[in-house]
Design a protein around this motif. Structure first.
Motif, PDB file in Angstrom:
ATOM      1  N   ASN A  30       0.836  -1.199   0.000  1.00 29.52           N
ATOM      2  CA  ASN A  30       0.000   0.000   0.000  1.00 29.52           C
ATOM      3  C   ASN A  30       0.870   1.249   0.000  1.00 29.52           C
ATOM      4  N   LEU A  31       0.225   2.404  -0.116  1.00 31.67           N
ATOM      5  CA  LEU A  31       0.944   3.675  -0.201  1.00 31.67           C
ATOM      6  C   LEU A  31       1.712   3.989   1.074  1.00 31.67           C
ATOM      7  N   SER A  32       1.159   3.648   2.231  1.00 30.49           N
ATOM      8  CA  SER A  32       1.813   3.971   3.502  1.00 30.49           C
ATOM      9  C   SER A  32       3.176   3.305   3.626  1.00 30.49           C
ATOM     10  N   MET A  33       3.245   2.016   3.317  1.00 29.51           N
ATOM     11  CA  MET A  33       4.522   1.309   3.404  1.00 29.51           C
ATOM     12  C   MET A  33       5.499   1.820   2.346  1.00 29.51           C
ATOM     13  N   MET A  34       4.993   2.145   1.179  1.00 26.55           N
ATOM     14  CA  MET A  34       5.846   2.681   0.129  1.00 26.55           C
ATOM     15  C   MET A  34       6.447   4.012   0.557  1.00 26.55           C
ATOM     16  N   LEU A  35       5.644   4.872   1.158  1.00 27.52           N
ATOM     17  CA  LEU A  35       6.155   6.167   1.615  1.00 27.52           C
ATOM     18  C   LEU A  35       7.185   5.992   2.719  1.00 27.52           C
ATOM     19  N   ALA A  36       6.980   5.013   3.609  1.00 29.13           N
ATOM     20  CA  ALA A  36       7.958   4.734   4.661  1.00 29.13           C
ATOM     21  C   ALA A  36       9.291   4.313   4.047  1.00 29.13           C
ATOM     22  N   ALA A  37       9.220   3.483   3.005  1.00 24.99           N
ATOM     23  CA  ALA A  37      10.435   3.043   2.317  1.00 24.99           C
ATOM     24  C   ALA A  37      11.151   4.229   1.683  1.00 24.99           C
ATOM     25  N   ARG A  38      10.386   5.155   1.134  1.00 23.67           N
ATOM     26  CA  ARG A  38      10.988   6.313   0.479  1.00 23.67           C
ATOM     27  C   ARG A  38      11.582   7.297   1.489  1.00 23.67           C
ATOM     28  N   ILE A  39      10.995   7.378   2.675  1.00 25.00           N
ATOM     29  CA  ILE A  39      11.575   8.207   3.739  1.00 25.00           C
ATOM     30  C   ILE A  39      12.936   7.654   4.139  1.00 25.00           C
ATOM     31  N   LEU A  40      13.028   6.328   4.251  1.00 25.47           N
ATOM     32  CA  LEU A  40      14.300   5.694   4.587  1.00 25.47           C
ATOM     33  C   LEU A  40      15.344   5.995   3.516  1.00 25.47           C
ATOM     34  N   LEU A  41      14.921   5.977   2.270  1.00 25.05           N
ATOM     35  CA  LEU A  41      15.825   6.338   1.178  1.00 25.05           C
ATOM     36  C   LEU A  41      16.317   7.768   1.341  1.00 25.05           C
ATOM     37  N   GLY A  42      15.410   8.669   1.726  1.00 25.60           N
ATOM     38  CA  GLY A  42      15.778  10.064   1.909  1.00 25.60           C
ATOM     39  C   GLY A  42      16.814  10.263   2.996  1.00 25.60           C
ATOM     40  N   ILE A  43      16.714   9.476   4.069  1.00 29.41           N
ATOM     41  CA  ILE A  43      17.703   9.567   5.153  1.00 29.41           C
ATOM     42  C   ILE A  43      19.084   9.169   4.633  1.00 29.41           C
ATOM     43  N   GLY A  44      19.127   8.069   3.891  1.00 27.17           N
ATOM     44  CA  GLY A  44      20.390   7.641   3.311  1.00 27.17           C
ATOM     45  C   GLY A  44      20.914   8.627   2.293  1.00 27.17           C
ATOM     46  N   SER A  45      20.016   9.189   1.483  1.00 29.49           N
ATOM     47  CA  SER A  45      20.393  10.148   0.449  1.00 29.49           C
ATOM     48  C   SER A  45      20.980  11.421   1.044  1.00 29.49           C
ATOM     49  N   GLY A  46      20.272  12.012   2.011  1.00 31.22           N
ATOM     50  CA  GLY A  46      20.754  13.247   2.614  1.00 31.22           C
ATOM     51  C   GLY A  46      22.096  13.072   3.285  1.00 31.22           C
ATOM     52  N   GLY A  47      22.240  11.959   4.014  1.00 28.34           N
ATOM     53  CA  GLY A  47      23.509  11.705   4.685  1.00 28.34           C
ATOM     54  C   GLY A  47      24.635  11.472   3.705  1.00 28.34           C
ATOM     55  N   PHE A  48      24.355  10.712   2.639  1.00 31.68           N
ATOM     56  CA  PHE A  48      25.414  10.416   1.679  1.00 31.68           C
ATOM     57  C   PHE A  48      25.923  11.680   0.993  1.00 31.68           C
ATOM     58  N   TRP A  49      25.007  12.517   0.518  1.00 30.66           N
ATOM     59  CA  TRP A  49      25.448  13.715  -0.194  1.00 30.66           C
ATOM     60  C   TRP A  49      26.148  14.702   0.720  1.00 30.66           C
ATOM     61  N   ALA A  50      25.879  14.640   2.016  1.00 33.67           N
ATOM     62  CA  ALA A  50      26.580  15.517   2.950  1.00 33.67           C
ATOM     63  C   ALA A  50      28.049  15.126   3.093  1.00 33.67           C
ATOM     64  N   PHE A  51      28.354  13.842   2.870  1.00 36.71           N
ATOM     65  CA  PHE A  51      29.726  13.357   3.059  1.00 36.71           C
ATOM     66  C   PHE A  51      30.410  12.906   1.772  1.00 36.71           C
ATOM     67  N   GLY A  52      29.637  12.382   0.824  1.00 37.71           N
ATOM     68  CA  GLY A  52      30.232  11.751  -0.347  1.00 37.71           C
ATOM     69  C   GLY A  52      31.166  12.633  -1.147  1.00 37.71           C
ATOM     70  N   THR A  53      30.693  13.836  -1.514  1.00 35.28           N
ATOM     71  CA  THR A  53      31.528  14.700  -2.337  1.00 35.28           C
ATOM     72  C   THR A  53      32.673  15.323  -1.547  1.00 35.28           C
ATOM     73  N   SER A  54      32.494  15.524  -0.245  1.00 32.33           N
ATOM     74  CA  SER A  54      33.586  16.090   0.549  1.00 32.33           C
ATOM     75  C   SER A  54      34.669  15.057   0.834  1.00 32.33           C
TER      76      SER A  54
END
Length: 400
Positions: free
Chosen positions: A111-135
């Motif tokens: 359902n949409l709720s579980m999908m959105l939860a999965a995408r939030i988890l992706l966002g946590i990984g994404s934000g953290g990675f871009w904060a460190f990856g290029t530096s």
């Protein structure tokens, strides 16, 4: 916040010839950026199918692009502060692991709720990675190769864009959208393994605090870059998120033709990523102004050529090529204006672009549902022009 720069021997390593395995380490980080961008943009090429599968509207399905952005907005500065002096290798591998979990959950979502939860988890990984990856990239090579290493990592944006829409659409047409997320999980797992094998130990070289980030926001030039970044991503994703519905519903392309046009967008982006690097290096400020102006023109014209397939393909390809250079242009623009506050600048850049991405997708969804694709694309073009005007105005004030 440390005052070290990428030319500091302690940051980039000893002043000897860059070892081949160092570039393999840079490639491993780039592979993670590729899998991250692919995972983040994957729903765009599958928007109609996912909406049907979860029994929601296309505008509501656009939340799958919005939620990672909202999570990354908080995760980028928070990760920079919370990571403290933890070895950056551990941080990067952990963040890459979140991508795997997110894609697995998305593939299994009933359902949409579980999908959105999965995408939030992706966002946590994404934000953290871009904060460190290029530096982290400049630390893996000699100082003279710092820009090239950073560009290699950020090229994952273009490569991910190349693959996400056409690949997602192709897998969706052949096997179903859930298999597309399964592919994303497998690719992310490979990125985790690559970093575990190839990344050396990366001890923290300093610590960013909340006070550091607040002080950074008071700097005029970096603040201009952040405003331009916000407007860039508002415009880009206000229109780009709904490119697939435009091609299907307004331009009347068949599903297989949509895949090919999206592939053209991606390949043009990949070409632009490398073709524009010298222009960006010479003057990131004016490169960003030019890129935003051309982006506005392409997006504004698309609704007006919906009945002309060749014209639509040309504009989509032009748009894609410019997008290949824009993120790198903004990244280098920030690096040159932030100075010693580079790590804090990177965190705030990530947070800002994610706000723009999320807001653009969300507002675009509302506009599509209430006013249609034509109005949505026209508004996005106006926002892109506003981004160019912001940089022009700041340049004028700086020289007068």
């Amino acid at each position: 916040m440390t005052n070290r720069t990428v030319n500091d021997p302690e940051v980039v390593g000893p002043p000897s010839h860059t070892r081949p395995n160092k570039w393999l380490a840079v490639t491993a980080v780039a592979a993670c950026s590729f899998s991250l961008v692919l995972s983040e943009f994957l729903p765009i090429g599958l928007l109609t199918d996912i909406a049907d599968g979860l029994d929601v509207s296309a505008g509501t399905a656009g939340l799958l692009v919005v939620m990672p952005g909202l999570a990354a907005t908080v995760a980028a500065p928070a990760a920079t502060v919370l990571a403290g002096r933890i070895n950056r290798r551990i941080v990067l591998v952990t963040l890459a692991g979140l991508l795997v979990v997110s894609n697995v959950l998305a593939a299994l979502s009933p359902n949409l709720s579980m999908m959105l939860a999965a995408r939030i988890l992706l966002g946590i990984g994404s934000g953290g990675f871009w904060a460190f990856g290029t530096s982290v990239a400049p630390r893996l090579v000699e100082g003279v190769h710092a820009t090239r290493a950073t560009a290699t990592v950020t090229s994952g944006i273009a490569l991910g864009t190349v693959a996400s829409l056409p690949l997602g659409a192709f897998i969706g047409n052949v096997a179903g959208w859930r298999y597309a997320f399964s592919f994303g999980a497998a690719l992310s797992l490979l990125a985790v393994v690559a970093q575990l094998v190839l990344l050396p130990s990366l001890p923290s070289t300093g610590r960013t605090t909340t006070r550091t980030l607040i002080a950074f926001m008071r700097m005029r030039e970096p603040r201009t870059v952040l405003i331009a970044t916000l407007l860039t991503f508002l415009a880009q994703f206000g229109a780009y998120t709904y490119l697939e519905p435009y091609l299907r519903d307004r331009a009347d392309f068949s599903p297989s033709s949509v895949t090919l046009v999206l592939l053209a967008f991606g390949l043009a982006g990949l070409a632009g990523n490398f073709a524009f690097i010298r222009i960006i290096d010479a003057s990131p400020r004016y490169a960003v102004i030019g890129f935003l102006t051309l982006t506005a023109a392409a997006i504004a014209l698309l609704p007006r050529v919906a009945g002309h397939a060749l014209a639509a393909i040309v504009l989509v390809t032009l748009w894609g090529s410019i997008w290949g250079g824009l993120p790198i242009g903004l990244q280098i623009f920030m690096m040159r204006t932030a100075g010693a506050a580079a790590e804090g600048g990177q965190a705030m850049l990530v947070a800002t672009l994610q706000i723009g991405l999320a807001a653009g997708s969300a507002l675009g969804g509302v506009a599509v549902d209430r006013a249609g694709l034509g109005v949505t694309f026209t508004a996005a073009a106006a926002v892109a022009l506003a981004g160019a005007a912001t940089v022009v105005l700041r340049s004028y004030r700086q020289h007068h």
